[in-house]
Enzyme design. Sequence first.
Site, mmCIF file in Angstrom:
data_model
loop_
_atom_site.group_PDB
_atom_site.id
_atom_site.type_symbol
_atom_site.label_atom_id
_atom_site.label_comp_id
_atom_site.label_asym_id
_atom_site.label_seq_id
_atom_site.Cartn_x
_atom_site.Cartn_y
_atom_site.Cartn_z
ATOM 1 C CE LYS A 149 -4.090 -2.048 2.197
ATOM 2 N NZ LYS A 149 -5.116 -1.878 3.265
ATOM 3 C CE1 TYR A 183 -9.596 -2.493 0.044
ATOM 4 C CE2 TYR A 183 -8.630 -0.636 -1.101
ATOM 5 C CZ TYR A 183 -8.496 -1.752 -0.303
ATOM 6 O OH TYR A 183 -7.250 -2.132 0.159
ATOM 7 C CG PHE A 198 -13.293 1.997 6.917
ATOM 8 C CD1 PHE A 198 -12.835 1.381 5.756
ATOM 9 C CD2 PHE A 198 -13.931 1.208 7.873
ATOM 10 C CE1 PHE A 198 -12.997 0.028 5.536
ATOM 11 C CE2 PHE A 198 -14.108 -0.160 7.663
ATOM 12 C CZ PHE A 198 -13.633 -0.740 6.490
ATOM 13 N NE ARG A 209 -7.112 -12.350 5.118
ATOM 14 C CZ ARG A 209 -7.506 -11.090 5.000
ATOM 15 N NH1 ARG A 209 -7.448 -10.473 3.828
ATOM 16 N NH2 ARG A 209 -7.955 -10.423 6.036
ATOM 17 C CB THR A 237 -7.434 -5.543 9.716
ATOM 18 O OG1 THR A 237 -7.952 -6.701 9.065
ATOM 19 C CG2 THR A 237 -7.771 -4.290 8.922
ATOM 20 N NE ARG A 280 -2.619 -5.561 6.929
ATOM 21 C CZ ARG A 280 -3.792 -6.063 6.547
ATOM 22 N NH1 ARG A 280 -4.360 -7.035 7.240
ATOM 23 N NH2 ARG A 280 -4.398 -5.598 5.476
ATOM 24 C CG ASN A 293 -3.864 -2.130 6.753
ATOM 25 O OD1 ASN A 293 -3.736 -1.762 5.588
ATOM 26 N ND2 ASN A 293 -4.895 -2.821 7.180
ATOM 27 C CG HIS A 304 -5.517 -5.860 -0.472
ATOM 28 N ND1 HIS A 304 -6.761 -5.791 0.113
ATOM 29 C CD2 HIS A 304 -5.637 -6.733 -1.518
ATOM 30 C CE1 HIS A 304 -7.607 -6.569 -0.550
ATOM 31 N NE2 HIS A 304 -6.955 -7.150 -1.553
ATOM 32 C CD GLU A 344 -9.191 -8.612 -3.964
ATOM 33 O OE1 GLU A 344 -8.053 -8.975 -3.604
ATOM 34 O OE2 GLU A 344 -10.084 -8.284 -3.156
HETATM 35 P P1 GDP Z 1 -8.178 -6.691 5.499
HETATM 36 O O1 GDP Z 1 -8.815 -7.791 4.691
HETATM 37 O O2 GDP Z 1 -7.336 -7.207 6.635
HETATM 38 O O3 GDP Z 1 -7.403 -5.707 4.650
HETATM 39 O O4 GDP Z 1 -9.344 -5.872 6.235
HETATM 40 P P2 GDP Z 1 -10.829 -5.416 5.790
HETATM 41 O O5 GDP Z 1 -11.271 -6.158 4.556
HETATM 42 O O6 GDP Z 1 -11.689 -5.491 7.001
HETATM 43 O O7 GDP Z 1 -10.659 -3.868 5.432
HETATM 44 C C1 GDP Z 1 -10.083 -3.468 4.218
HETATM 45 C C2 GDP Z 1 -9.166 -2.299 4.471
HETATM 46 O O8 GDP Z 1 -9.946 -1.193 4.920
HETATM 47 C C3 GDP Z 1 -8.136 -2.503 5.594
HETATM 48 O O9 GDP Z 1 -6.988 -3.188 5.167
HETATM 49 C C4 GDP Z 1 -7.828 -1.069 5.991
HETATM 50 O O10 GDP Z 1 -6.912 -0.460 5.083
HETATM 51 C C5 GDP Z 1 -9.187 -0.403 5.835
HETATM 52 N N1 GDP Z 1 -9.888 -0.346 7.122
HETATM 53 C C6 GDP Z 1 -10.475 -1.358 7.813
HETATM 54 N N2 GDP Z 1 -11.005 -0.910 8.959
HETATM 55 C C7 GDP Z 1 -10.748 0.422 9.007
HETATM 56 C C8 GDP Z 1 -11.048 1.455 9.927
HETATM 57 O O11 GDP Z 1 -11.666 1.238 10.975
HETATM 58 N N3 GDP Z 1 -10.607 2.719 9.607
HETATM 59 C C9 GDP Z 1 -9.930 2.991 8.437
HETATM 60 N N4 GDP Z 1 -9.522 4.242 8.183
HETATM 61 N N5 GDP Z 1 -9.638 2.036 7.551
HETATM 62 C C10 GDP Z 1 -10.037 0.778 7.819
#
Ligand code: GDP
Length: 138
Positions: free
Chosen positions: A10, A50, A58, A86, A92, A103, A113, A116, A127
């Site tokens: 990222k 996304y 968010f 993962r 996350t 991470r 973070n 992805h 994707e």
């Molecule tokens: P991942 O699969 O571990 O990447 O997590 P998710 O699918 O739940 O979320 C996708 C992405 O959205 C995450 O990797 C973060 O970059 C972002 N994200 C998730 N939760 C939050 C949050 O509470 N705040 C913000 N700003 N970004 C978030």
Amino acid sequence: MSNLTFGIIKPDAVRKGVHGSIIQRILDDGFQIRGMKLIHQSRKQAEGFYAVHRERPFFGELTKFMSSAPCIVMVLEKENAVPEWRNLMGATNPAEAEEGTLRKEFASSIGENAVHGSDSVENAAIEISYFFSKLELV
Ligand code: GDP
């Protein structure tokens, strides 16, 4: 296709200059890199990628961040690539990420973070095709 997954280094990680270290960790973990390119996503591209998170609070912050600077998109190959990638990424929220994960080492916050990874084989295929044509995969 189940041995392939999709990953992004990222914008926060590229900005910090740790993308080289992350690529080395990926190779050390036994992944083969089948596709890789540096891109700077438009806001629209990030919103399309996304789209499943469109209703999340968010979404605006996430798509603004993902289109704020260059990132590296990758196609990774390994047996059980989706869970393996993962596992290497970690939780996350970096505050919850285990020692030894990317991470834990490189992420700044739950939003910024570092990496992805696809969450299923089905989504990995979607994707990969969002960013790569077949000709770009080796
Ligand atoms: P991942 O699969 O571990 O990447 O997590 P998710 O699918 O739940 O979320 C996708 C992405 O959205 C995450 O990797 C973060 O970059 C972002 N994200 C998730 N939760 C939050 C949050 O509470 N705040 C913000 N700003 N970004 C978030």
